[in-house]
Design a protein around this motif. Structure first.
Motif, short mmCIF file in Angstrom:
data_model
loop_
_atom_site.label_atom_id
_atom_site.label_comp_id
_atom_site.label_asym_id
_atom_site.label_seq_id
_atom_site.Cartn_x
_atom_site.Cartn_y
_atom_site.Cartn_z
N LEU A 88 0.78 -1.14 0.15
CA LEU A 88 0.07 0.09 0.16
C LEU A 88 0.69 1.25 -0.09
N LEU A 89 2.09 1.32 0.69
CA LEU A 89 3.04 2.21 0.43
C LEU A 89 3.28 2.90 -1.04
N ARG A 90 3.37 1.70 -1.91
CA ARG A 90 3.35 2.27 -3.33
C ARG A 90 2.13 3.14 -3.73
N ASN A 91 0.95 2.76 -3.22
CA ASN A 91 0.17 3.78 -3.70
C ASN A 91 0.23 5.21 -3.02
N ASP A 92 0.66 5.25 -1.68
CA ASP A 92 1.05 6.52 -1.24
C ASP A 92 2.08 7.41 -2.03
N LEU A 93 3.02 6.63 -2.71
CA LEU A 93 3.89 7.28 -3.74
C LEU A 93 3.42 7.82 -4.62
N THR A 94 2.64 7.10 -5.39
CA THR A 94 1.65 7.57 -6.72
C THR A 94 0.59 8.89 -6.15
N ASN A 95 0.10 8.70 -4.92
CA ASN A 95 -0.69 9.77 -4.46
C ASN A 95 0.34 11.32 -4.35
N GLN A 97 2.95 11.98 -5.72
CA GLN A 97 3.34 12.34 -7.00
C GLN A 97 2.01 13.07 -7.79
N ALA A 98 0.87 12.65 -7.59
CA ALA A 98 -0.15 13.16 -8.22
C ALA A 98 -0.50 14.53 -7.46
N LEU A 99 -0.14 14.68 -6.28
CA LEU A 99 -0.53 15.84 -5.15
C LEU A 99 0.47 16.94 -5.92
N LEU A 100 1.68 16.83 -5.86
CA LEU A 100 2.61 17.53 -6.32
C LEU A 100 2.41 18.17 -7.91
N ARG A 101 1.93 17.48 -8.83
CA ARG A 101 1.58 18.00 -10.07
C ARG A 101 0.40 18.50 -10.06
N VAL A 112 -7.73 15.21 -7.99
CA VAL A 112 -6.70 14.27 -7.78
C VAL A 112 -7.39 12.89 -7.54
N VAL A 113 -6.99 11.99 -8.30
CA VAL A 113 -7.19 10.45 -8.10
C VAL A 113 -6.40 10.06 -6.86
N LEU A 114 -7.02 9.80 -5.81
CA LEU A 114 -6.12 9.19 -4.97
C LEU A 114 -6.42 7.86 -4.63
N LEU A 115 -5.24 6.80 -4.79
CA LEU A 115 -5.52 5.25 -4.52
C LEU A 115 -5.35 5.11 -2.97
N PRO A 116 -6.13 3.88 -2.67
CA PRO A 116 -6.11 3.42 -1.24
C PRO A 116 -4.53 2.83 -0.72
N GLY A 117 -4.20 3.69 0.20
CA GLY A 117 -2.67 3.52 0.54
C GLY A 117 -2.94 3.56 2.03
N THR A 118 -1.70 3.86 2.90
CA THR A 118 -1.74 3.73 4.33
C THR A 118 -2.05 5.19 4.88
N LEU A 119 -2.46 6.28 3.95
CA LEU A 119 -2.88 7.62 4.66
C LEU A 119 -4.19 7.78 4.43
N LYS A 120 -4.96 8.64 5.16
CA LYS A 120 -6.32 8.89 5.14
C LYS A 120 -6.22 10.13 4.08
N GLU A 121 -7.39 10.13 3.61
CA GLU A 121 -7.61 11.26 2.53
C GLU A 121 -7.49 12.72 3.32
N ALA A 122 -8.10 12.91 4.32
CA ALA A 122 -7.82 14.07 5.42
C ALA A 122 -6.51 14.43 5.21
N LEU A 123 -5.74 13.65 5.35
CA LEU A 123 -4.15 14.00 5.51
C LEU A 123 -3.75 14.38 4.23
N TRP A 124 -4.12 13.86 3.21
CA TRP A 124 -3.67 14.39 1.82
C TRP A 124 -4.24 15.63 1.49
N ARG A 125 -5.47 15.89 1.88
CA ARG A 125 -6.05 17.15 1.81
C ARG A 125 -5.38 18.20 2.68
#
Length: 323
Positions: A88-95, A97-101, A112-125
């Motif tokens: 799932l950490l692999r998906n965190d990396l993808t997320n 990179q997508a956020l930076l772009r 932004v299309v977030l994949l299910p990883g180890t971090l919650k959506e609220a933290l990505w926001r």
């Protein structure tokens, strides 16, 4: 919670039964938007569908994926948890990179299309709303998580987005490769090695023609793309792709642009991941399931847009079918 794959794989087998059949996607290719919504509402995504617009479809896809994939590591303990966490950490990396772009191009967080990883959506926001990339690293500083540390280190080397993405991937995969060697999970190690090869190929396409030090962006740990082949491809030598005949990367022969490369990589990595479905005692079954769900989400979002905008079948069929 159990500490082995027996319990986890039993749960995963039950969830695999809710994966959408190929007939769903073939039918959806010809449906109006209203009929697409009806079909989606009758599937496992229906309980998360709370509206009729494209944002509501995207939201339903994200919520269902989080519900059916995001909790997997929490179902087990010990080595089984660590193996799933690495996946799932692999998906965190993808997320990330997508956020930076998205921040660099001004795209809103909702797109932004977030994949299910180890971090919650609220933290990505919260990370997206940070003032800059350094602020994002600060927000993502979760104990034991490698990405914030990697981002801080990368930002000390460059501010160029393309190189930031490449260096992030390099640091991430080299850390994850070390962690995976401590586990007796050959299926996971072999698959991550293919991901390393795939990331090297993406980086070579993205940075072609730029004056970048090969050693600085090449990721070690792959199986078929060594440093020499990477350097040649970075210089525009596409014969490297033809030389991969006889490997899982054979379908890349003839690819000449990043879009075609990404499409073929997505299908061949899915094919390799699905081989894990025959592994009842290790992480292979989980690997297959996570990648199948990921592909399902990609297809649903594309098919929703085809139906919403009334695009002809031929225009999107190539993007939603893996032979």
């Amino acid at each position: 919670m159990a500490d082995d794959f027996g319990y986890l794989n039993a749960r995963v087998r039950a969830r695999r039964s809710t994966l959408l059949k190929e007939s769903f996607f073939q039918e959806a290719l010809d449906l109006s938007y209203a009929d697409f919504l009806r079909l989606l509402s009758e599937s496992v995504y229906g309980q998360d569908l709370a509206g009729q617009g494209l944002p509501e479809v995207d939201r339903a896809v994200a919520l269902t994926q989080a519900r059916l994939v995001g909790d997997l590591a929490g179902l087990v303990t010990g080595e089984a948890r660590e193996a799933v966490r690495l996946l799932l950490l692999r998906n965190d990396l993808t997320n990330l990179q997508a956020l930076l772009r998205a921040k660099a191009t001004g795209r809103p967080f909702e797109e932004v299309v977030l994949l299910p990883g180890t971090l919650k959506e609220a933290l990505w926001r919260q990370a997206y709303e940070a003032q800059d990339a350094a602020g994002m690293a600060q927000v993502l500083s979760v104990p034991g998580h490698p990405l914030a540390r990697a981002l801080r280190a990368v930002l000390r080397e460059t501010q160029d987005l393309g190189r930031i993405e490449a260096l992030l991937a390099k640091r991430f995969f080299e850390d994850v490769a070390k962690a995976s060697k401590a586990l007796e999970e050959a299926a996971l190690r072999d698959y991550l090695a293919l991901e390393v090869d795939a990331e090297n190929l993406r980086t070579a396409f993205k940075l072609q023609g730029q004056d970048v030090p090969v050693e600085g962006v090449f990721i070690r740990g792959g199986r078929f793309v060594d440093r020499v082949r990477f350097a040649r491809l970075l210089e525009g030598d596409y014969a490297v792709l033809d030389e991969l005949a006889g490997t899982p990367f054979a379908p890349l022969a003839g690819a000449r642009d990043l879009k075609a490369l990404e499409r073929r990589l997505r299908c061949l990595l899915l094919k390799e991941a699905k081989k894990g479905a025959a592994d009842p005692l290790g992480v292979g079954l989980v690997l297959a399931y996570v990648k199948e769900r990921e592909w399902e989400a990609v297809r649903l979002r594309l098919l929703a847009r085809r139906a919403y905008f009334g695009l002809p079948r031929a225009q999107v069929e190539e993007e939603v079918v893996c032979e």
